[in-house]
Motif scaffolding. Structure first.
Motif, PDB file in Angstrom:
ATOM      1  N   ASP A  47       0.854  -1.177   0.000  1.00 27.01           N
ATOM      2  CA  ASP A  47       0.000   0.000   0.000  1.00 27.01           C
ATOM      3  C   ASP A  47       0.899   1.239   0.000  1.00 27.01           C
ATOM      4  O   ASP A  47       2.098   1.140  -0.186  1.00 27.01           O
ATOM      5  N   ASN A  48       0.296   2.382   0.192  1.00 25.25           N
ATOM      6  CA  ASN A  48       1.037   3.632   0.181  1.00 25.25           C
ATOM      7  C   ASN A  48       1.723   3.828   1.540  1.00 25.25           C
ATOM      8  O   ASN A  48       1.062   4.180   2.517  1.00 25.25           O
ATOM      9  N   PRO A  49       3.033   3.613   1.635  1.00 27.91           N
ATOM     10  CA  PRO A  49       3.700   3.733   2.929  1.00 27.91           C
ATOM     11  C   PRO A  49       3.761   5.167   3.438  1.00 27.91           C
ATOM     12  O   PRO A  49       3.809   5.387   4.650  1.00 27.91           O
ATOM     13  N   TRP A  50       3.734   6.144   2.541  1.00 28.68           N
ATOM     14  CA  TRP A  50       3.755   7.538   3.001  1.00 28.68           C
ATOM     15  C   TRP A  50       2.494   7.843   3.815  1.00 28.68           C
ATOM     16  O   TRP A  50       2.565   8.469   4.855  1.00 28.68           O
ATOM     17  N   ASP A  51       1.336   7.386   3.319  1.00 26.14           N
ATOM     18  CA  ASP A  51       0.088   7.583   4.062  1.00 26.14           C
ATOM     19  C   ASP A  51       0.109   6.853   5.402  1.00 26.14           C
ATOM     20  O   ASP A  51      -0.331   7.397   6.412  1.00 26.14           O
ATOM     21  N   PHE A  52       0.582   5.633   5.393  1.00 28.58           N
ATOM     22  CA  PHE A  52       0.607   4.853   6.624  1.00 28.58           C
ATOM     23  C   PHE A  52       1.442   5.546   7.706  1.00 28.58           C
ATOM     24  O   PHE A  52       0.993   5.700   8.844  1.00 28.58           O
ATOM     25  N   PHE A  63      11.114   8.417   4.008  1.00 27.07           N
ATOM     26  CA  PHE A  63      11.732   8.005   2.752  1.00 27.07           C
ATOM     27  C   PHE A  63      11.602   9.203   1.823  1.00 27.07           C
ATOM     28  O   PHE A  63      10.550   9.419   1.230  1.00 27.07           O
ATOM     29  N   PRO A  64      12.647   9.997   1.698  1.00 28.35           N
ATOM     30  CA  PRO A  64      12.523  11.293   1.016  1.00 28.35           C
ATOM     31  C   PRO A  64      12.567  11.228  -0.507  1.00 28.35           C
ATOM     32  O   PRO A  64      12.721  12.258  -1.150  1.00 28.35           O
ATOM     33  N   TYR A  65      12.432  10.048  -1.070  1.00 28.99           N
ATOM     34  CA  TYR A  65      12.524   9.929  -2.517  1.00 28.99           C
ATOM     35  C   TYR A  65      11.146   9.681  -3.127  1.00 28.99           C
ATOM     36  O   TYR A  65      10.188   9.400  -2.434  1.00 28.99           O
ATOM     37  N   ASN A  66      11.100   9.729  -4.434  1.00 32.03           N
ATOM     38  CA  ASN A  66       9.842   9.544  -5.153  1.00 32.03           C
ATOM     39  C   ASN A  66       9.466   8.058  -5.232  1.00 32.03           C
ATOM     40  O   ASN A  66      10.266   7.189  -4.879  1.00 32.03           O
TER      41      ASN A  66
END
Length: 122
Positions: A47-52, A63-66
């Motif tokens: 899933d979207n780890p940024w949202d989690f 995780f500062p990358y795209n």
């Protein structure tokens, strides 16, 4: 004047081996505390780890990358995640494998472009 003849193929193999050893042995805490938990979450849940990490207020994991970088690092980190490998040296090696591939590709392109300056490129 005496010139030393260098066997370039052996020299390049030695450089790559030294780089492999350095990649496996040396790393910073950023890799183990920030990047690997992020990638491990992505590989476990897809899933979207940024949202989690944002919604669970885990802002210390970043995780500062795209997303493309996430996919590349995740692909090479798959064996570690699915085999449950906990050895730090092996984790370092698989996490940094894309960096080694990029270094080799850049070196290849530079040697192709500047073939007459092989000594300076290496």
């Amino acid at each position: 004047m005496y010139r030393v003849k260098i066997n370039w193929s052996r020299f390049l193999i030695a450089l790559i081996l030294i780089k492999l050893i350095a990649l496996a042995l040396f790393s910073s805490d950023y890799v183990h505390q920030l990047f690997i938990p992020f990638i491990s979450h992505y590989l476990s849940n897809f899933d979207n780890p940024w949202d989690f990490f944002y919604l669970n207020q885990l802002s210390h994991v970043e995780f500062p990358y795209n997303p493309l970088m996430l996919y590349i690092f995740s692909f090479t980190y798959l064996p570690v995640q699915f085999l449950g490998i906990n050895t730090i040296i092996i984790k370092n090696f698989f996490f940094k494998l894309p960096i080694l591939c990029a270094d080799i590709a850049i070196m290849y392109l530079l040697l192709k472009e500047y073939a007459s300056y092989k000594n300076q490129v290496l």
